[in-house]
Design a protein around this motif. Sequence first.
Motif, short mmCIF file in Angstrom:
data_model
loop_
_atom_site.label_atom_id
_atom_site.label_comp_id
_atom_site.label_asym_id
_atom_site.label_seq_id
_atom_site.Cartn_x
_atom_site.Cartn_y
_atom_site.Cartn_z
N TYR A 197 -6.23 8.92 -16.31
CA TYR A 197 -6.79 7.73 -16.96
C TYR A 197 -7.67 8.10 -18.14
N ASP A 244 -3.24 -3.24 -10.10
CA ASP A 244 -2.45 -2.03 -9.84
C ASP A 244 -2.60 -1.59 -8.39
N GLU A 293 -3.32 1.46 -6.27
CA GLU A 293 -3.99 2.72 -6.54
C GLU A 293 -4.30 3.47 -5.25
N THR A 317 -10.41 6.60 -8.34
CA THR A 317 -9.08 6.04 -8.07
C THR A 317 -8.07 6.60 -9.06
N THR A 318 -6.82 6.59 -8.65
CA THR A 318 -5.71 6.92 -9.54
C THR A 318 -4.49 6.14 -9.04
N ASN A 319 -3.51 5.96 -9.91
CA ASN A 319 -2.31 5.23 -9.49
C ASN A 319 -1.13 6.17 -9.23
N SER A 335 -6.18 -2.74 -6.91
CA SER A 335 -7.32 -2.92 -7.81
C SER A 335 -7.02 -4.03 -8.81
#
Length: 106
Positions: free
Chosen positions: A79, A52, A54, A11-13, A41
């Motif tokens: 992250y 957040d 994500e 995952t990433t935002n 998440s």
Amino acid sequence: MSEQFCMVLSTTNSRENAKQIIDSVLGQQLAACIQTMPIESHYVWQNEICADQEILMIMKTTNACYTELEQTIKAHHDYDVPQIIQVPFAEGFNPYLSWIEENTRR
């Protein structure tokens, strides 16, 4: 072909960070396919409850590519501690599994 395939979840935002990871992974043939979807998440980070928006990346690959795939994700991820989870699978539609194998490095 059984037990040589896996999905890798990360995952990433940031859409930009997701694109950077996706371009690098696909460009190096470390995965045959990456699907993305927006998720929310909820987690604990540094003793605080956080939430957040994500982007979940679901990468279809072979077990043989996992170590290098993990390193590539870490190298491009924003992250400090990115989610990188390997989920092996043993069964699937044979033509699809063959396609994964043909489109990843051996």
